[in-house]
Write an enzyme that holds these catalytic residues in place. Structure first.
Site, PDB file in Angstrom:
ATOM      1  N   GLN A 239       0.964  -1.115  -0.005  1.00  0.00           N
ATOM      2  CA  GLN A 239      -0.053  -0.091   0.086  1.00  0.00           C
ATOM      3  C   GLN A 239       0.918   1.177   0.196  1.00  0.00           C
ATOM      4  OE1 GLN A 239      -3.214  -0.294  -0.270  1.00  0.00           O
ATOM      5  NE2 GLN A 239      -3.579  -2.461   0.317  1.00  0.00           N
ATOM      6  N   ASN A 273      -0.058  -8.085   4.603  1.00  0.00           N
ATOM      7  CA  ASN A 273      -0.291  -6.751   5.319  1.00  0.00           C
ATOM      8  C   ASN A 273      -1.249  -6.744   6.450  1.00  0.00           C
ATOM      9  OD1 ASN A 273      -0.117  -3.785   5.393  1.00  0.00           O
ATOM     10  ND2 ASN A 273      -2.015  -3.549   4.324  1.00  0.00           N
ATOM     11  N   ASP A 334      -9.384  -8.593  -0.219  1.00  0.00           N
ATOM     12  CA  ASP A 334      -8.796  -7.366  -0.636  1.00  0.00           C
ATOM     13  C   ASP A 334      -8.192  -7.823  -1.967  1.00  0.00           C
ATOM     14  OD1 ASP A 334      -7.568  -5.126  -0.861  1.00  0.00           O
ATOM     15  OD2 ASP A 334      -5.898  -5.492   0.748  1.00  0.00           O
ATOM     16  N   CYS A 360     -10.119  -1.166  -3.491  1.00  0.00           N
ATOM     17  CA  CYS A 360      -9.429  -0.077  -3.988  1.00  0.00           C
ATOM     18  C   CYS A 360     -10.346   0.444  -5.132  1.00  0.00           C
ATOM     19  CB  CYS A 360      -7.966  -0.383  -4.575  1.00  0.00           C
ATOM     20  SG  CYS A 360      -7.700  -1.538  -5.572  1.00  0.00           S
TER      21      CYS A 360
HETATM   22  C1  LIG Z   1      -5.001  -4.834  -3.640  1.00  0.00           C
HETATM   23  S1  LIG Z   1      -3.642  -5.910  -3.373  1.00  0.00           S
HETATM   24  C2  LIG Z   1      -3.618  -6.532  -1.727  1.00  0.00           C
HETATM   25  C3  LIG Z   1      -2.684  -7.075  -0.965  1.00  0.00           C
HETATM   26  C4  LIG Z   1      -2.536  -6.736   0.483  1.00  0.00           C
HETATM   27  N1  LIG Z   1      -3.973  -7.522   0.912  1.00  0.00           N
HETATM   28  C5  LIG Z   1      -2.270  -5.522   1.002  1.00  0.00           C
HETATM   29  O1  LIG Z   1      -3.064  -5.039   1.816  1.00  0.00           O
HETATM   30  O2  LIG Z   1      -1.158  -5.163   0.835  1.00  0.00           O
HETATM   31  C6  LIG Z   1      -4.152  -7.319  -3.904  1.00  0.00           C
HETATM   32  C7  LIG Z   1      -3.294  -8.672  -4.249  1.00  0.00           C
HETATM   33  O3  LIG Z   1      -3.917  -9.677  -4.762  1.00  0.00           O
HETATM   34  C8  LIG Z   1      -3.044 -10.505  -5.586  1.00  0.00           C
HETATM   35  N2  LIG Z   1      -3.633 -10.990  -6.616  1.00  0.00           N
HETATM   36  C9  LIG Z   1      -4.314 -10.485  -7.662  1.00  0.00           C
HETATM   37  N3  LIG Z   1      -5.116 -11.711  -8.378  1.00  0.00           N
HETATM   38  C10 LIG Z   1      -5.196 -12.557  -7.777  1.00  0.00           C
HETATM   39  C11 LIG Z   1      -6.080 -13.713  -7.684  1.00  0.00           C
HETATM   40  N4  LIG Z   1      -6.522 -14.064  -8.601  1.00  0.00           N
HETATM   41  N5  LIG Z   1      -5.852 -14.447  -6.746  1.00  0.00           N
HETATM   42  C12 LIG Z   1      -5.064 -14.369  -5.558  1.00  0.00           C
HETATM   43  N6  LIG Z   1      -4.520 -13.182  -5.344  1.00  0.00           N
HETATM   44  C13 LIG Z   1      -4.374 -12.257  -6.241  1.00  0.00           C
HETATM   45  C14 LIG Z   1      -2.075  -9.416  -6.062  1.00  0.00           C
HETATM   46  O4  LIG Z   1      -0.827 -10.093  -6.176  1.00  0.00           O
HETATM   47  C15 LIG Z   1      -1.981  -8.380  -4.913  1.00  0.00           C
HETATM   48  O5  LIG Z   1      -1.127  -8.896  -3.752  1.00  0.00           O
END
Ligand SMILES: C[S@@+](CC[C@H](N)C(=O)[O-])C[C@H]1O[C@@H](n2cnc3c(N)ncnc32)[C@H](O)[C@@H]1O
Length: 403
Positions: A239, A273, A334, A360
């Site tokens: 973040q 996180n 998330d 987001c």
């Molecule tokens: C908005 S970020 C949130 C990460 C963490 N919860 C944070 O607050 O830092 C979304 C996360 O989802 C992962 N992601 C994207 N597509 C995904 C999927 N289909 N399945 C699991 N994880 C995924 C990305 O790599 C990223 O780390």
């Protein structure tokens, strides 16, 4: 020909300002602010929605300011820079209330300052210069400063600019400047093979990587999250607003712990996180994340926090993870901007006491709730201002199982 002046009243999720006209038309004017009185040129119309092009701001909103950034006119980074910072809370509160169909404004944890907050920026490199994309275009806009970047990032920009200009290698495409609140790492991305000597010159910048490959020093960052430190390897997502993220994590974890869960599922866990603070509170956590590198970071942070025994990780897409393999009584969700979609439906089918959905892209989350909420109740919604000077905002939704 332009129309008669109209006062715009609301902020839309995409950052455009809007007003409801007397005949029921919803007018949307990009480039204007709520509170501006404007004239406009009609664009395409869809049902009752009239898209418009701004002609002129006739009477500016009392919250309109001249942004102090020298690049504001051309740079596409901060679309709400002309909005006085304290006005964000009420405007985002009203916007989120409309998105989530709440009768009262949604509370927003506003950021203390508009400037100096971004802990990672991604700069394009062209002709030996650093820049961003232009507003509404793909055009390259050279920049020398970036007011929203944290001070330690702003401090290294002149040296970075000098090195990139000296190297002047056309294969250099982009550089991410990543801070953990103190030290800065540079992560370069290229479009093809670099010239001999390029990486040696870039190494002078200190902690440097090319993608995931270390060029010099240690480009891994250890990010402060409450009392914890979370490892972020060179390409890991984290973040962008460290202080506001700490508030987000605290708010989410408190709402999860309120239901006294025996086991928590953290979907889209990233570098942990939420997983690490939750595990440190004594709850077993299963973290699911598509990125293997992020999960290695998570494991390293779990070791550092002495909570490895309470965290299980699965490197798999959330859509493929069989949520029914273990019971969970609370879930953190998330997802990326597209939202959780069918994953939300599967999670709710487990009948957890509570799901905390962090988004987001609030409109994608609202669509997910509309389709999949079923008999769960949306008991709370709030916003966290993670992206000052832009129209982006993080929304948090608490979904509770009926008693
Ligand atoms: C908005 S970020 C949130 C990460 C963490 N919860 C944070 O607050 O830092 C979304 C996360 O989802 C992962 N992601 C994207 N597509 C995904 C999927 N289909 N399945 C699991 N994880 C995924 C990305 O790599 C990223 O780390």
């Amino acid at each position: 020909m332009a129309t008669d002046p109209v006062r715009l009243t609301s902020l839309r999720p995409d950052g455009t300002a809007s007003a409801r006209l007397d005949d029921g038309t919803f007018l949307q004017v990009p480039g204007a602010l709520p509170g501006d009185e404007v004239t406009w040129h009609p664009g395409r119309r869809r049902g009752r929605v009239q898209h418009a092009e701004l002609d002129r701001v006739v009477t500016p909103s009392p919250d309109r300011i001249a942004p102090p950034c020298p690049h504001d006119a051309a740079c596409g980074g901060c679309d709400l820079a002309p909005l006085r910072h304290p006005a964000r809370g009420p405007l985002f509160g009203a916007m989120l209330a409309s998105v989530f169909r709440q009768s009262d404004p949604v509370p927003v944890l506003t950021a203390p300052s508009p400037d100096g907050h971004r802990a990672r920026i991604s700069l394009r490199i062209q002709d030996g210069q650093l820049g961003y994309r232009g507003a509404g275009t793909h055009a390259f806009v050279p920049i020398t400063t970036c007011r929203i970047a944290r001070p330690e990032i702003q401090q290294v920009l002149p040296a970075l600019q000098r090195v990139v200009a000296t190297v002047s290698d056309p294969a250099l495409d982009r550089v991410d400047v990543r801070s953990d609140g103190t030290g800065v790492a540079h992560v370069f991305h290229t479009t093809g093979p670099v010239r001999p000597g390029t990486f040696e010159q870039l190494a002078a910048l200190g902690d440097v990587a090319h993608g995931r490959t270390v060029i010099a020093g240690d480009p891994t960052r250890w990010l402060p999250v409450g009392e914890h430190r979370l490892r972020a390897s060179p390409e890991a997502f984290y973040q962008v607003h460290l202080e506001q993220n700490a508030r987000l994590v605290d708010a989410v974890c408190r709402r999860i712990l309120d239901v006294q869960p025996e086991r928590v599922l953290d979907l889209y866990a990233g570098i942990g996180n939420f997983s690490i603070p939750l595990a440190a509170s004594g709850v077993p956590v299963v973290a699911v994340e598509i990125g293997g590198a992020a999960l290695k970071d998570l494991a390293a942070s779990a070791d550092r926090a002495n909570v490895s025994g309470r965290v299980v990780t699965h490197a798999t897409p959330a859509e493929r993870y069989d949520v029914s393999r273990e019971p969970f009584d609370a879930v953190v969700l998330d997802p990326p901007r597209a939202g959780a979609g069918i994953v939300l439906e599967r999670v709710l089918a487990l009948r957890p006491k509570r799901v905390v959905y962090v988004a987001c892209q609030p409109t994608a989350a609202a669509r997910d709730l509309h389709r999949h909420l079923g008999d769960y109740r949306l008991t709370e919604v709030f916003g966290v201002d993670l992206f000052p000077q832009t129209h982006h905002v993080e929304a948090v939704m608490v979904l509770d199982r009926p008693r």
